[in-house]
Design a protein around this motif. Structure first.
Motif, PDB file in Angstrom:
ATOM      1  N   VAL A  49      -1.151  42.771  -5.344  1.00 36.34           N
ATOM      2  CA  VAL A  49      -0.149  41.746  -5.057  1.00 36.34           C
ATOM      3  C   VAL A  49       1.293  42.240  -5.106  1.00 36.34           C
ATOM      4  O   VAL A  49       2.195  41.531  -4.658  1.00 36.34           O
ATOM      5  CB  VAL A  49      -0.313  40.512  -5.977  1.00 36.34           C
ATOM      6  CG1 VAL A  49      -1.710  39.936  -5.868  1.00 36.34           C
ATOM      7  CG2 VAL A  49       0.038  40.814  -7.412  1.00 36.34           C
ATOM      8  N   TYR A  53       4.610  40.106  -4.120  1.00 34.38           N
ATOM      9  CA  TYR A  53       5.069  39.296  -5.256  1.00 34.38           C
ATOM     10  C   TYR A  53       5.644  40.171  -6.344  1.00 34.38           C
ATOM     11  O   TYR A  53       5.243  41.317  -6.507  1.00 34.38           O
ATOM     12  CB  TYR A  53       3.900  38.474  -5.840  1.00 34.38           C
ATOM     13  CG  TYR A  53       3.351  37.483  -4.861  1.00 34.38           C
ATOM     14  CD1 TYR A  53       3.898  36.212  -4.745  1.00 34.38           C
ATOM     15  CD2 TYR A  53       2.293  37.825  -4.022  1.00 34.38           C
ATOM     16  CE1 TYR A  53       3.412  35.308  -3.823  1.00 34.38           C
ATOM     17  CE2 TYR A  53       1.800  36.917  -3.094  1.00 34.38           C
ATOM     18  CZ  TYR A  53       2.361  35.666  -3.005  1.00 34.38           C
ATOM     19  OH  TYR A  53       1.877  34.774  -2.077  1.00 34.38           O
ATOM     20  N   LEU A  96      -8.027  39.073  -3.422  1.00 34.10           N
ATOM     21  CA  LEU A  96      -6.864  39.964  -3.574  1.00 34.10           C
ATOM     22  C   LEU A  96      -6.518  40.642  -2.254  1.00 34.10           C
ATOM     23  O   LEU A  96      -5.337  40.814  -1.921  1.00 34.10           O
ATOM     24  CB  LEU A  96      -7.137  40.999  -4.664  1.00 34.10           C
ATOM     25  CG  LEU A  96      -7.159  40.427  -6.077  1.00 34.10           C
ATOM     26  CD1 LEU A  96      -7.724  41.445  -7.056  1.00 34.10           C
ATOM     27  CD2 LEU A  96      -5.770  39.966  -6.489  1.00 34.10           C
ATOM     28  N   VAL A  99      -4.644  38.149  -0.267  1.00 35.31           N
ATOM     29  CA  VAL A  99      -3.259  38.032  -0.740  1.00 35.31           C
ATOM     30  C   VAL A  99      -2.432  39.186  -0.194  1.00 35.31           C
ATOM     31  O   VAL A  99      -1.327  38.994   0.319  1.00 35.31           O
ATOM     32  CB  VAL A  99      -3.192  37.999  -2.291  1.00 35.31           C
ATOM     33  CG1 VAL A  99      -1.760  38.151  -2.778  1.00 35.31           C
ATOM     34  CG2 VAL A  99      -3.793  36.706  -2.826  1.00 35.31           C
TER      35      VAL A  99
END
Length: 137
Positions: A49, A53, A96, A99
């Motif tokens: 991520v 992020y 994941l 993402v």
């Protein structure tokens, strides 16, 4: 870490954690073993991520907490991983990957990517050229 020993106990039960961690047969969860698995799972999650992020994620989305538990549970199985544990691990990894590709969005603070403001960005040989840096040319 994105999950706690309490989260693991809630999801999988204290008895399973005892069976997976208590090599000395004391009848208790070996917390250090669970924390290591949770830490490893958190690092794996951060690896997926971090491009989108700020890590560590704050607040921790419930989905990420669940993935962390499923990955840590997989890590705790040293041999003979049950199909349900493998399925949870694979599901977490797929989430994941989604993402990382931007298919799934988390309720967390994102990282601004170059060009997100509408500015033209070109990267050549390690140098970044933007509208602002090329002004006057």
């Amino acid at each position: 870490m994105y999950a706690t020993i309490g989260d693991m106990e809630t999801r999988f039960g204290q008895q399973e954690l005892v069976e997976l961690t208590d090599t000395d047969l004391t009848g208790a969860v070996v917390e250090a073993v669970v924390e290591t698995a949770l830490g490893d799972a958190t690092e794996l999650i951060n690896g997926y991520v971090a491009a989108r992020y700020r890590v560590p994620l704050s607040p921790v989305p419930d989905m990420v907490r669940r993935w962390c538990c499923d990955i840590a549970r997989f890590y705790l199985h040293k041999a003979g991983v049950p199909d349900v544990v493998k399925a949870g691990h694979e599901s977490a990894l797929q989430g994941l990957r989604d993402v990382a590709r931007g298919v799934v969005q988390l309720q967390a603070t994102g990282v601004e990517t170059p060009g997100a403001s509408g500015e033209t960005v070109l990267t050549v040989g390690g140098r970044v050229f933007t509208d602002g840096s090329m002004r006057g040319f």
